[in-house]
Motif scaffolding. Structure first.
Motif, PDB file in Angstrom:
ATOM      1  N   LYS A  72       0.750  -1.204  -0.070  1.00 12.93           N
ATOM      2  CA  LYS A  72      -0.089  -0.024  -0.140  1.00 12.93           C
ATOM      3  C   LYS A  72       0.835   1.193   0.024  1.00 12.93           C
ATOM      4  CE  LYS A  72      -3.994   1.646   2.304  1.00 12.93           C
ATOM      5  NZ  LYS A  72      -5.018   1.616   3.294  1.00 12.93           N
ATOM      6  N   LYS A  73       1.945   1.291   0.778  1.00 11.02           N
ATOM      7  CA  LYS A  73       2.684   2.448   0.704  1.00 11.02           C
ATOM      8  C   LYS A  73       3.362   2.527  -0.621  1.00 11.02           C
ATOM      9  CE  LYS A  73       4.628   2.272   5.566  1.00 11.02           C
ATOM     10  NZ  LYS A  73       5.919   2.049   6.377  1.00 11.02           N
ATOM     11  N   LEU A  74       3.929   1.458  -1.146  1.00  6.63           N
ATOM     12  CA  LEU A  74       4.621   1.694  -2.413  1.00  6.63           C
ATOM     13  C   LEU A  74       3.770   2.132  -3.597  1.00  6.63           C
ATOM     14  CD1 LEU A  74       6.921   1.260  -4.178  1.00  6.63           C
ATOM     15  CD2 LEU A  74       6.171  -1.405  -4.504  1.00  6.63           C
ATOM     16  N   GLU A  75       2.534   1.571  -3.432  1.00 11.70           N
ATOM     17  CA  GLU A  75       1.511   2.143  -4.709  1.00 11.70           C
ATOM     18  C   GLU A  75       1.142   3.676  -4.485  1.00 11.70           C
ATOM     19  OE1 GLU A  75      -3.155   1.209  -5.355  1.00 11.70           O
ATOM     20  OE2 GLU A  75      -2.043  -0.451  -4.652  1.00 11.70           O
ATOM     21  N   ASN A  76       0.936   4.111  -2.990  1.00 10.62           N
ATOM     22  CA  ASN A  76       0.704   5.540  -2.764  1.00 10.62           C
ATOM     23  C   ASN A  76       2.101   6.287  -3.381  1.00 10.62           C
ATOM     24  OD1 ASN A  76      -1.927   5.258  -2.098  1.00 10.62           O
ATOM     25  ND2 ASN A  76      -1.023   4.987   0.079  1.00 10.62           N
ATOM     26  N   LEU A  77       3.147   5.680  -2.925  1.00  9.68           N
ATOM     27  CA  LEU A  77       4.382   6.489  -3.427  1.00  9.68           C
ATOM     28  C   LEU A  77       4.348   6.542  -5.046  1.00  9.68           C
ATOM     29  CD1 LEU A  77       7.203   7.706  -2.884  1.00  9.68           C
ATOM     30  CD2 LEU A  77       8.111   5.449  -3.066  1.00  9.68           C
ATOM     31  N   LEU A  78       4.275   5.414  -5.581  1.00  4.94           N
ATOM     32  CA  LEU A  78       4.414   5.374  -7.164  1.00  4.94           C
ATOM     33  C   LEU A  78       3.001   6.307  -7.756  1.00  4.94           C
ATOM     34  CD1 LEU A  78       5.095   1.870  -7.956  1.00  4.94           C
ATOM     35  CD2 LEU A  78       6.788   3.875  -7.988  1.00  4.94           C
ATOM     36  N   ASN A  79       2.127   6.297  -7.178  1.00  5.22           N
ATOM     37  CA  ASN A  79       0.803   7.075  -7.851  1.00  5.22           C
ATOM     38  C   ASN A  79       1.039   8.547  -7.367  1.00  5.22           C
ATOM     39  OD1 ASN A  79      -0.667   4.787  -8.694  1.00  5.22           O
ATOM     40  ND2 ASN A  79      -1.807   4.740  -6.731  1.00  5.22           N
ATOM     41  N   ASN A  80       1.531   9.005  -6.427  1.00  2.87           N
ATOM     42  CA  ASN A  80       1.899  10.299  -6.246  1.00  2.87           C
ATOM     43  C   ASN A  80       3.469  10.794  -6.596  1.00  2.87           C
ATOM     44  OD1 ASN A  80      -0.718  10.553  -4.901  1.00  2.87           O
ATOM     45  ND2 ASN A  80      -0.053   9.719  -3.288  1.00  2.87           N
ATOM     46  N   ASP A  81       4.117  10.121  -7.072  1.00  3.53           N
ATOM     47  CA  ASP A  81       5.604  10.532  -7.320  1.00  3.53           C
ATOM     48  C   ASP A  81       5.542  10.657  -8.945  1.00  3.53           C
ATOM     49  OD1 ASP A  81       8.117  11.297  -6.769  1.00  3.53           O
ATOM     50  OD2 ASP A  81       8.590   8.865  -7.291  1.00  3.53           O
ATOM     51  N   PHE A  82       5.090  11.659  -9.221  1.00  6.20           N
ATOM     52  CA  PHE A  82       5.476  12.342 -10.583  1.00  6.20           C
ATOM     53  C   PHE A  82       5.408  13.835 -10.422  1.00  6.20           C
ATOM     54  CE2 PHE A  82       0.666  12.062  -9.857  1.00  6.20           C
ATOM     55  CZ  PHE A  82       0.314  13.384 -10.157  1.00  6.20           C
ATOM     56  N   LYS A  83       6.286  14.351 -11.435  1.00  7.16           N
ATOM     57  CA  LYS A  83       6.431  15.565 -11.590  1.00  7.16           C
ATOM     58  C   LYS A  83       5.463  16.499 -12.181  1.00  7.16           C
ATOM     59  CE  LYS A  83      11.257  15.270 -11.820  1.00  7.16           C
ATOM     60  NZ  LYS A  83      12.651  15.547 -12.543  1.00  7.16           N
ATOM     61  N   LYS A  84       4.885  17.377 -11.663  1.00  3.57           N
ATOM     62  CA  LYS A  84       3.487  17.981 -11.998  1.00  3.57           C
ATOM     63  C   LYS A  84       4.248  19.215 -13.176  1.00  3.57           C
ATOM     64  CE  LYS A  84       0.629  17.455  -7.908  1.00  3.57           C
ATOM     65  NZ  LYS A  84      -0.037  17.977  -7.013  1.00  3.57           N
ATOM     66  N   ALA A  85       3.404  19.147 -14.108  1.00  4.32           N
ATOM     67  CA  ALA A  85       3.496  20.057 -15.157  1.00  4.32           C
ATOM     68  C   ALA A  85       3.623  21.658 -14.708  1.00  4.32           C
ATOM     69  CB  ALA A  85       2.777  20.007 -16.399  1.00  4.32           C
ATOM     70  N   GLU A  86       4.699  22.420 -14.854  1.00 10.15           N
ATOM     71  CA  GLU A  86       4.538  23.821 -14.386  1.00 10.15           C
ATOM     72  C   GLU A  86       3.529  24.782 -15.319  1.00 10.15           C
ATOM     73  OE1 GLU A  86       8.443  25.371 -14.248  1.00 10.15           O
ATOM     74  OE2 GLU A  86       9.078  23.685 -13.188  1.00 10.15           O
ATOM     75  N   LYS A  87       3.050  25.346 -14.652  1.00  4.26           N
ATOM     76  CA  LYS A  87       1.808  26.260 -15.438  1.00  4.26           C
ATOM     77  C   LYS A  87       2.785  27.668 -16.085  1.00  4.26           C
ATOM     78  CE  LYS A  87      -2.116  25.486 -12.867  1.00  4.26           C
ATOM     79  NZ  LYS A  87      -3.379  25.865 -12.089  1.00  4.26           N
ATOM     80  N   VAL A  88       2.645  27.861 -17.293  1.00  3.42           N
ATOM     81  CA  VAL A  88       3.252  28.952 -17.983  1.00  3.42           C
ATOM     82  C   VAL A  88       2.274  29.803 -18.313  1.00  3.42           C
ATOM     83  CG1 VAL A  88       4.406  29.276 -20.339  1.00  3.42           C
ATOM     84  CG2 VAL A  88       4.582  26.932 -19.316  1.00  3.42           C
ATOM     85  N   ASP A  89       2.752  31.081 -17.525  1.00  2.00           N
ATOM     86  CA  ASP A  89       2.069  32.205 -17.773  1.00  2.00           C
ATOM     87  C   ASP A  89       2.068  32.814 -19.261  1.00  2.00           C
ATOM     88  OD1 ASP A  89       1.375  32.074 -15.027  1.00  2.00           O
ATOM     89  OD2 ASP A  89       3.157  33.566 -14.306  1.00  2.00           O
ATOM     90  N   VAL A  90       0.905  33.322 -19.735  1.00  2.00           N
ATOM     91  CA  VAL A  90       0.681  33.596 -21.136  1.00  2.00           C
ATOM     92  C   VAL A  90       0.671  34.927 -21.113  1.00  2.00           C
ATOM     93  CG1 VAL A  90      -0.631  33.706 -23.094  1.00  2.00           C
ATOM     94  CG2 VAL A  90      -0.417  31.754 -21.756  1.00  2.00           C
ATOM     95  N   ASP A  91       1.782  35.661 -21.908  1.00  2.00           N
ATOM     96  CA  ASP A  91       2.040  37.106 -22.035  1.00  2.00           C
ATOM     97  C   ASP A  91       1.070  37.608 -22.937  1.00  2.00           C
ATOM     98  OD1 ASP A  91       2.795  39.669 -21.944  1.00  2.00           O
ATOM     99  OD2 ASP A  91       4.937  39.364 -22.775  1.00  2.00           O
TER     100      ASP A  91
END
Length: 58
Positions: free
Chosen positions: A31-50
Motif C-alpha cells: 500500500k505504501k509503495l502504491e501510494n508512493l508510485l501514484n503520487n511520485d510524478f512531476k507536475k507540469a509547471e503552469k506557463v504564464d501567457v503574456d
C-alpha cells in the motif's frame, strides 16, 4: 515412541502466526509503495501567457 502433540501444536501455531504477520506487513508495504508510485510524478509547471507576446496568438 510417543508423539508430543503439545510441541507440535506450539510449532504449528508459531508458523501460522509468522505467516499472518508476514502477509500483513507485505500488504502494508504494498500500500505504501502504491501510494508512493501514484503520487511520485512531476507536475507540469503552469506557463504564464503574456498577452502582449504575438507568439501566443492563435
Amino acid at each position: 515412541m510417543e508423539i508430543n502433540w503439545v510441541v507440535i501444536g506450539v510449532v504449528i501455531l508459531l508458523i501460522v502466526v509468522l505467516v499472518v504477520l508476514t502477509i500483513r506487513k507485505n500488504l502494508k508495504e504494498k500500500k505504501k509503495l502504491e501510494n508512493l508510485l501514484n503520487n511520485d510524478f512531476k507536475k507540469a509547471e503552469k506557463v504564464d501567457v503574456d498577452a502582449e507576446d504575438s507568439a501566443n496568438e492563435k
